[in-house]
Design a protein around this motif. Structure first.
Motif, PDB file in Angstrom:
ATOM      1  N   UNK A  97       9.153  -1.989  74.620  1.00  0.00           N
ATOM      2  CA  UNK A  97       8.221  -0.865  74.674  1.00  0.00           C
ATOM      3  C   UNK A  97       8.772   0.167  75.656  1.00  0.00           C
ATOM      4  N   UNK A  98       9.097   1.342  75.133  1.00  0.00           N
ATOM      5  CA  UNK A  98       9.782   2.364  75.922  1.00  0.00           C
ATOM      6  C   UNK A  98       8.828   3.424  76.466  1.00  0.00           C
ATOM      7  N   UNK A  99       7.547   3.095  76.584  1.00  0.00           N
ATOM      8  CA  UNK A  99       6.561   4.111  76.966  1.00  0.00           C
ATOM      9  C   UNK A  99       6.876   4.758  78.322  1.00  0.00           C
ATOM     10  N   UNK A 100       7.511   4.020  79.235  1.00  0.00           N
ATOM     11  CA  UNK A 100       7.812   4.576  80.560  1.00  0.00           C
ATOM     12  C   UNK A 100       8.903   5.641  80.502  1.00  0.00           C
ATOM     13  N   UNK A 101       9.659   5.685  79.398  1.00  0.00           N
ATOM     14  CA  UNK A 101      10.734   6.666  79.275  1.00  0.00           C
ATOM     15  C   UNK A 101      10.240   8.000  78.731  1.00  0.00           C
ATOM     16  N   UNK A 102       8.939   8.083  78.433  1.00  0.00           N
ATOM     17  CA  UNK A 102       8.384   9.298  77.841  1.00  0.00           C
ATOM     18  C   UNK A 102       7.250   9.832  78.716  1.00  0.00           C
ATOM     19  N   UNK A 103       6.858  11.047  78.439  1.00  0.00           N
ATOM     20  CA  UNK A 103       5.828  11.703  79.243  1.00  0.00           C
ATOM     21  C   UNK A 103       4.493  10.993  79.087  1.00  0.00           C
ATOM     22  N   UNK A 104       3.675  10.959  80.147  1.00  0.00           N
ATOM     23  CA  UNK A 104       2.329  10.368  80.027  1.00  0.00           C
ATOM     24  C   UNK A 104       1.560  11.010  78.880  1.00  0.00           C
ATOM     25  N   UNK A 105       0.828  10.167  78.141  1.00  0.00           N
ATOM     26  CA  UNK A 105       0.096  10.635  76.981  1.00  0.00           C
ATOM     27  C   UNK A 105       0.806  10.332  75.675  1.00  0.00           C
ATOM     28  N   UNK A 106       2.102   9.987  75.773  1.00  0.00           N
ATOM     29  CA  UNK A 106       2.860   9.663  74.551  1.00  0.00           C
ATOM     30  C   UNK A 106       2.416   8.339  73.967  1.00  0.00           C
ATOM     31  N   UNK A 107       2.135   7.392  74.837  1.00  0.00           N
ATOM     32  CA  UNK A 107       1.780   6.057  74.368  1.00  0.00           C
ATOM     33  C   UNK A 107       2.998   5.198  74.120  1.00  0.00           C
ATOM     34  N   UNK A 108       2.808   4.108  73.421  1.00  0.00           N
ATOM     35  CA  UNK A 108       3.880   3.145  73.191  1.00  0.00           C
ATOM     36  C   UNK A 108       4.913   3.684  72.213  1.00  0.00           C
TER      37      UNK A 108
END
Length: 689
Positions: free
Chosen positions: A351-362
């Protein structure tokens, strides 16, 4: 000790009164998928929840319904996060309901993992719920805690029509239910659609479920009949997860940080279909055979990975029912078997959610694992009820189970193949029960029964994914005595049970890294308890009934022997179980006009970890509902209602994540906050031909 004294005094008071008044107990038939018999003749504790009792609340939440049953406790962190326990069994399961057998008609709801998802079914499709407490029935299979039998609703002969219900409430709660049915002399058909939606009390807590259910019966002649039962469920729900103590007290509406950041959810498609053929050769014997299948697809992003799983199951259950005379006494018996095969594929992705802006999700990344599993078991069972004398009835049963797992690793992590197979030893579970009719008002019963629960597939795996050859099922013996009574011209009735359930080879989940668990057999537990139920009809007339009730469950569940690594928890209270549960309530029942109910519940404190260092607080809840029914002409009727839950606005723990640990300097997240005060209201319109 004071509570025990009260129950004993109450027991003798009822006995003395029973010598004066003699009114037969009500004939309620139970065990429809085993040996049908009047409830009063059962050798174990059995609870019946009628369709009217199911509809006492908003008909979406199952926990208020089950928590009125002594010995049963359902924790519900959210509508899609639940755990049901019976007499403390299943309390240590981390996610979902395990160690309890569940059936929907003749169709098993318990999968090859030993886990049951009951709360996703549409409650409006049920005619009643039957709960057998303890490992006391030989005919239902794996389930150390007991069995929950959900009886679907079929359309009576010469009954046709439809209904439409609409309910709205707090936090975006919406419920739409539409039903159509037709009943003829030799066939009937019933179809139901429902949509249940809630925006949720917490962040990342939206819930939406669509359900279609159909039932049908066909009379194929003098000796044959055929029935169909099917249900399809489409569910999508957010997962806010549990909170630390500080967050629970200060900001209970928030989701756990990583779960909210990943916008975690589950997206489930689930369907079941069962076909049952009944053949009556004569008045002394009949054959009942059910063929069933189910599928389940789930997509579930979590902060630590994204889970994608698919399962398909198939099974057959067949039994012979017989009624004969032995030594001039009536003998009812059943002999049968059940075969179940469950094919499962589970994949996890980064799950790469931390690599994207908040609000993107999983965001799905690389494949981490890919396992194919085949889980299967077979049960053979036989059970008999014998009228030894006019007053004394004996119940004997034997159950044989073989459970196996096979895993094929489709993705070799670090060139290590985790494929393997595991066969548990054959398990033979006997039971002996007695039922003695002291007089027409007072019946005594008791049983000694053996039960077991097999580990789930994940519990048979070590942290590196290799099978643990030393893992064993949990084994238990239940010893129980009790009474059923009905007094004062049928106005006063209820039951009392005293039991001790002793479990060995207790499965203990050990946490390695965040949300990664494996299991070991690490202890023994003792489950001592008292269950008492008193019902009293205050007013009984042709127009109205005013009924009151009080029931209590007093638990003394402890670790007899439990050593985990360097920690000795022997003598501590069993984790995840309240010390006591008490319900008080009043029901006003009417065919037409005003009706209503109110229920007051107290729940004792619950240990959150094995060390008994953290507890949830005891709490009280007050629920109520009032409505008005009437007819419009000869064919239409309506039902207007408004209800409220948690009227006292109590802050309470709706579910515990037992033995939670903190990582990265964060506090452990034990607590799921319960809903504060909330209301709902709606209308139901019925049309009958």
């Amino acid at each position: 000790m004071k509570n025990t004294y009260f129950i004993v005094v109450l027991l003798f008071s009822f006995y003395n009164y029973a010598q004066i008044d003699s009114i037969p107990l009500e004939e309620v038939i139970i065990n429809d998928i085993s040996i049908p018999q009047p409830q009063k003749y059962a050798a174990e504790a059995v609870a019946i929840i009628s369709a009217e009792e199911i509809s006492r609340g908003n008909a979406l939440e199952l926990s208020p319904i089950l928590n009125r049953v002594p010995g049963v406790f359902m924790q519900s962190g959210t509508l899609n996060t639940n755990r049901i326990t019976i007499r403390g069994i299943g309390a240590r399961n981390l996610f979902g309901t395990a160690s309890i057998r569940a059936y929907y008609g003749d169709i098993p709801l318990t999968d090859g993992n030993g886990e049951s998802t009951i709360e996703d079914l549409e409650l409006g499709s049920l005619s009643r719920i039957e709960i057998h407490k303890g490992p006391s029935s030989s005919s239902y299979g794996v389930g150390l805690g007991g069995a929950i039998l959900l009886q679907p609703e079929y359309t009576p002969i010469s009954n046709a029509g439809g209904s439409l219900s609409s309910t709205f409430g707090s936090y975006g709660f919406q419920r739409i239910l539409a039903k159509a049915s037709i009943g003829k002399e030799k066939s009937n058909f019933n179809v139901l659609y429902s949509n249940n939606h809630s925006n949720g009390y917490r962040d990342n807590n939206e819930y939406d479920r669509n359900t279609i259910t159909l039932t049908s019966d066909f009379d194929l002649g003098e000796k044959n009949s055929f029935s169909i039962l099917g249900s399809y469920i489409a569910l999508k729900a957010g997962i806010p997860s549990s909170l630390s103590s500080d967050d629970f007290n200060e900001t209970p509406r928030q989701a756990a940080f990583t779960w909210g950041r990943a916008q975690s959810f589950e997206d489930v498609d689930y369907g079941i279909l069962g076909l049952t053929w009944k053949y009556n050769s004569d008045q002394k014997a009949s054959l009942i055979t059910s063929v069933f299948s189910s599928f389940k697809n789930n997509y579930e992003p979590r902060p630590f990975n994204i889970l994608e799983e698919k399962s398909n199951s198939f099974g057959i259950r067949s039994r012979i029912l017989g009624k004969h005379t032995l030594a001039k006494k009536e003998l009812n018996w059943t002999l049968g078997g059940e075969l179940f095969v469950d094919e499962y594929n589970g994949k996890t992705f980064d799950n790469l959610y931390e690599d994207f802006a908040p609000g993107t999700g999983s965001v799905s990344g690389d494949l981490l694992s890919n396992l194919d599993e085949q889980r299967y078991y077979y049960n053979f069972f036989t059970e008999a009820n014998y009228n030894f004398t006019k007053k004394l009835r004996l119940n004997l049963g034997i159950h044989l189970n073989q459970t196996s797992f096979e895993i094929k690793d489709q993705f070799f992590s670090d060139s290590e193949d985790n494929s393997g197979s595991f066969d548990f030893n054959l398990i033979l579970s006997p039971k002996l029960g007695i039922n003695y009719e002291l007089n027409h008002n007072f019946i005594l019963f008791g049983n000694i029964a053996h039960g077991f629960s097999t580990p789930t597939t994940s519990e048979t795996l070590l942290p590196d994914g290799v099978f643990n050859p030393d893992i064993k099922p949990e084994i238990g013996w239940n010893y129980e005595i009790g009474t059923r009574y009905q007094l004062i011209n049928n106005k006063l009735f209820g039951s009392i049970s005293l039991y001790t359930l002793r479990v060995r080879d207790l499965l203990v989940s050990r946490r390695t890294i965040e949300d990664n668990f494996f299991a070991i057999n690490a202890g023994k537990t003792i489950h001592n308890g008292i269950e008492a139920e008193i019902n009293y009809s205050i007013i009984t007339s042709t127009s109205y009934q005013l009924n009151s009730y009080i029931n209590t469950s007093i638990y003394q569940y402890t670790f007899d022997e439990f050593v985990d690594l360097d920690n000795d928890f022997s003598g501590n209270d069993l984790t995840g179980v309240p010390s006591d549960v008490i319900n008080l309530g009043v029901d006003l029942i009417a065919e037409k006009g005003v009706y209503g109910n109110i229920n007051f519940q107290t729940v004792g404190k619950i240990p959150a970890n094995d060390a008994n260092a953290v507890f949830s607080d005891s709490y009280t809840l007050l629920h109520g509902k009032i409505g008005f029914k009437n007819n419009i002409g000869d064919h239409f009727s309506y039902n207007l209602y408004i209800g409220a839950n948690n009227i006292l606005d109590t802050r309470y723990t709706a579910q515990l994540q037992i033995n939670a640990r903190g990582f990265g300097g964060n506090a452990p997240r034990y607590f799921y906050p319960g809903l504060p005060f909330n209301i709902y209201g709606g209308i139901n319109i019925n049309y009958r031909l």
